[in-house]
Design an enzyme around this catalytic site. Structure first.
Site, PDB file in Angstrom:
ATOM      1  N   GLY A  12       0.774  -1.238   0.000  1.00 43.00           N
ATOM      2  CA  GLY A  12       0.000   0.000   0.000  1.00 43.00           C
ATOM      3  C   GLY A  12       0.804   1.286   0.000  1.00 43.00           C
ATOM      4  CG  ASN A  14       1.459   3.254  -5.806  1.00 49.94           C
ATOM      5  OD1 ASN A  14       1.792   4.278  -6.405  1.00 49.94           O
ATOM      6  ND2 ASN A  14       2.098   2.105  -5.962  1.00 49.94           N
ATOM      7  NE  ARG A  66     -11.799 -14.494  -9.293  1.00 49.51           N
ATOM      8  CZ  ARG A  66     -10.701 -14.231  -8.619  1.00 49.51           C
ATOM      9  NH1 ARG A  66     -10.265 -15.043  -7.678  1.00 49.51           N
ATOM     10  NH2 ARG A  66     -10.010 -13.149  -8.867  1.00 49.51           N
ATOM     11  CG  LEU A  94     -10.829  -4.811 -12.035  1.00 50.64           C
ATOM     12  CD1 LEU A  94     -11.219  -3.355 -12.313  1.00 50.64           C
ATOM     13  CD2 LEU A  94     -10.950  -5.106 -10.560  1.00 50.64           C
ATOM     14  CG  HIS A 110       1.664  -1.709 -15.498  1.00 47.79           C
ATOM     15  ND1 HIS A 110       1.351  -2.969 -15.012  1.00 47.79           N
ATOM     16  CD2 HIS A 110       2.732  -1.859 -16.311  1.00 47.79           C
ATOM     17  CE1 HIS A 110       2.198  -3.850 -15.530  1.00 47.79           C
ATOM     18  NE2 HIS A 110       3.038  -3.202 -16.323  1.00 47.79           N
ATOM     19  CD  GLU A 148     -13.076  -4.162 -23.062  1.00 40.76           C
ATOM     20  OE1 GLU A 148     -13.522  -3.253 -22.323  1.00 40.76           O
ATOM     21  OE2 GLU A 148     -12.696  -3.949 -24.214  1.00 40.76           O
TER      22      GLU A 148
HETATM   23  C1  GAR Z   1       3.213  -1.161  -7.417  1.00 41.40           C
HETATM   24  O1  GAR Z   1       4.512  -1.144  -7.917  1.00 41.40           O
HETATM   25  C2  GAR Z   1       2.210  -1.157  -8.551  1.00 41.40           C
HETATM   26  O2  GAR Z   1       2.620  -0.388  -9.649  1.00 41.40           O
HETATM   27  C3  GAR Z   1       2.146  -2.619  -8.906  1.00 41.40           C
HETATM   28  O3  GAR Z   1       2.161  -3.272  -7.649  1.00 41.40           O
HETATM   29  C4  GAR Z   1       2.912  -2.492  -6.716  1.00 41.40           C
HETATM   30  C5  GAR Z   1       2.094  -2.293  -5.454  1.00 41.40           C
HETATM   31  O4  GAR Z   1       2.820  -1.652  -4.458  1.00 41.40           O
HETATM   32  N1  GAR Z   1       1.004  -2.936  -9.684  1.00 41.40           N
HETATM   33  C6  GAR Z   1       1.015  -3.813 -10.679  1.00 41.40           C
HETATM   34  O5  GAR Z   1       1.980  -4.474 -10.987  1.00 41.40           O
HETATM   35  C7  GAR Z   1      -0.316  -3.943 -11.438  1.00 41.40           C
HETATM   36  N2  GAR Z   1      -0.132  -4.658 -12.646  1.00 41.40           N
HETATM   37  P1  GAR Z   1       2.112  -0.929  -3.238  1.00 41.40           P
HETATM   38  O6  GAR Z   1       1.131  -1.932  -2.613  1.00 41.40           O
HETATM   39  O7  GAR Z   1       3.227  -0.588  -2.296  1.00 41.40           O
HETATM   40  O8  GAR Z   1       1.407   0.299  -3.743  1.00 41.40           O
END
Ligand code: GAR
Length: 197
Positions: A12, A14, A66, A94, A110, A148
């Site tokens: 978390g 981000n 699911r 999703l 991403h 999608e």
């Molecule tokens: C982040 O680097 C995000 O960009 C990536 O997962 C990590 C989560 O970190 N997401 C993906 O790869 C989606 N395809 P966080 O939980 O510390 O934010």
């Protein structure tokens, strides 16, 4: 006020960048109404709690199949009435019902410059492992709308980050987060909340 629901699966960081941005006023006119995780152990849920934001866990493991999970997830979202759903390290694909119901109102971060190192199987550290294996000199992060497909929706913001000699996937991941993800995800939310997109 833009009502935002943040979906998470792990640490978390981000989510924390969004919380900090709202508190500091760099993300304007935005309220984080809830955080939802598919993973009961996600540290992101603790971050939400510390910030006084309601957190929920809806784990696929607690449902018969699911379809039942998808239905419960969508029902929870509908109840929260979000204007925007932010996928911040959310590693569940999703269901189509959700991308259709919230078309144009879901964004994802991403950890690469799409269309490089994205799509099925590219998530988290795997993205950085692939970038290093290919020997790219520049990588980065992308914020995009979710449709999608997997990482196929319209791009909102991107930021480039240099790969340095001797980088490990972990070191590169951290640099991409610090220099790109924690900058462009809050910025994209601020732009959407203030009709600047
Ligand atoms: C982040 O680097 C995000 O960009 C990536 O997962 C990590 C989560 O970190 N997401 C993906 O790869 C989606 N395809 P966080 O939980 O510390 O934010």
């Amino acid at each position: 006020m833009l009502r935002v629901v943040v979906l998470v699966s792990g640490g978390g960081t981000n989510l924390q960048a969004i919380i900090d941005g709202v508190q500091a006023g760099t993300i304007r006119n935005t309220q984080i109404v809830s955080v939802i995780s598919n993973n009961p152990g996600a540290y992101a849920l603790e971050r939400a709690q510390k910030a006084g934001i309601p957190g929920f866990c809806i784990s696929p493991k607690t449902f018969e199949n699911r379809e039942a999970f998808n239905k419960a997830f969508l029902a929870k979202l509908d109840e929260l009435q979000p204007d925007l759903i932010v996928l911040a390290g959310f590693l569940v694909v999703l269901p189509r019902e959700m991308t259709e119901a919230y078309s144009g109102r879901i964004i994802n971060i991403h950890p690469s410059l799409i269309p490089s190192f994205c799509g099925k199987g590219f998530y988290g550290l795997k993205v950085h492992e692939a970038a290093l294996a290919r020997g790219v000199k520049v990588t980065g992060a992308t914020v995009h709308f979710v449709d999608e497909g997997t990482d196929t929706g319209p791009i909102i913001l991107q930021k480039a980050v240099y790969v340095e000699p001797g980088d490990t996937p972990e070191v590169l991941q951290r640099r991409v987060m610090e220099q790109a993800e924690w900058v462009i995800l809050p910025k994209a939310i601020d732009m959407i909340a203030n009709h600047e997109l």
